[in-house]
Design a protein around this motif. Structure first.
Motif, PDB file in Angstrom:
ATOM      1  N   TRP A 162       0.840  -1.196   0.000  1.00  0.00           N
ATOM      2  CA  TRP A 162       0.000   0.000   0.000  1.00  0.00           C
ATOM      3  C   TRP A 162       0.874   1.243   0.000  1.00  0.00           C
ATOM      4  N   ASP A 167      -1.677   7.982  -2.215  1.00  0.00           N
ATOM      5  CA  ASP A 167      -1.713   8.765  -3.446  1.00  0.00           C
ATOM      6  C   ASP A 167      -1.447  10.236  -3.115  1.00  0.00           C
ATOM      7  N   GLN A 191      -3.604   3.452  -1.397  1.00  0.00           N
ATOM      8  CA  GLN A 191      -3.964   2.721  -2.603  1.00  0.00           C
ATOM      9  C   GLN A 191      -3.148   1.429  -2.647  1.00  0.00           C
ATOM     10  N   ARG A 240      -1.063  -1.231  -4.408  1.00  0.00           N
ATOM     11  CA  ARG A 240      -0.202  -1.223  -5.582  1.00  0.00           C
ATOM     12  C   ARG A 240       0.238  -2.647  -5.895  1.00  0.00           C
TER      13      ARG A 240
END
Length: 150
Positions: free
Chosen positions: A138, A141, A147, A149
């Motif tokens: 994670w 952003d 987010q 990844r």
């Protein structure tokens, strides 16, 4: 199977990232252990969790209290699980405990701006994959939202 989440912090601190993640854990009814690397660090996190926001309260204690088994969040430095937690947070390079498979979830917070922390996280990632854990990565952003990844 134990799920291990790696949170790559850049331009962030544990003090900023940990409280909201702990709040979400409590909302889900989870019991938590936060493992620090020294008693001083655990004490600093303890003090921070009492004051990080004026309008919020995170019920927690350190491993030293008599009623540690009743606490939903325990700050510790040892590998034990004093409150029967099903989620364990590892901060400041705390190592995966021997009983890692007994947790539903482990959350490893690491400073992506620190080469040593990054190397420890990469090693832990390799170890977790070799042990068959479900690992995810994670990163925040540009708005600071986490987010997943690949």
């Amino acid at each position: 199977m134990t799920e291990v989440l790696f949170y790559h912090m850049q331009n962030m601190t544990v003090e900023n990232v940990l409280p909201p993640l702990l709040e979400k854990s409590l909302e889900r009814g989870w019991r938590v252990v936060v493992q620090a690397t020294s008693p001083e660090r655990a004490d600093a996190l303890d003090a921070h969790l009492w004051t990080y926001r004026d309008d919020s309260f995170l019920p927690h204690a350190t491993w030293r209290v008599n009623d540690v088994t009743d606490q939903p969040i325990v700050l510790a430095v040892e590998e034990d699980n004093p409150n029967g937690a099903n989620v364990r947070f590892l901060v400041d390079g705390a190592a995966l405990p021997q009983d890692a498979p007994s947790y539903e979830r482990m959350v490893l917070l690491f400073n992506g701006d620190d080469p040593d922390a990054l190397a420890l996280a990469r090693s832990a990632w390799t170890d977790c994959k070799a042990r068959g854990f479900d690992v995810t990565y994670w990163q925040a952003d540009e708005r600071g939202r986490w987010q997943r990844r690949n």
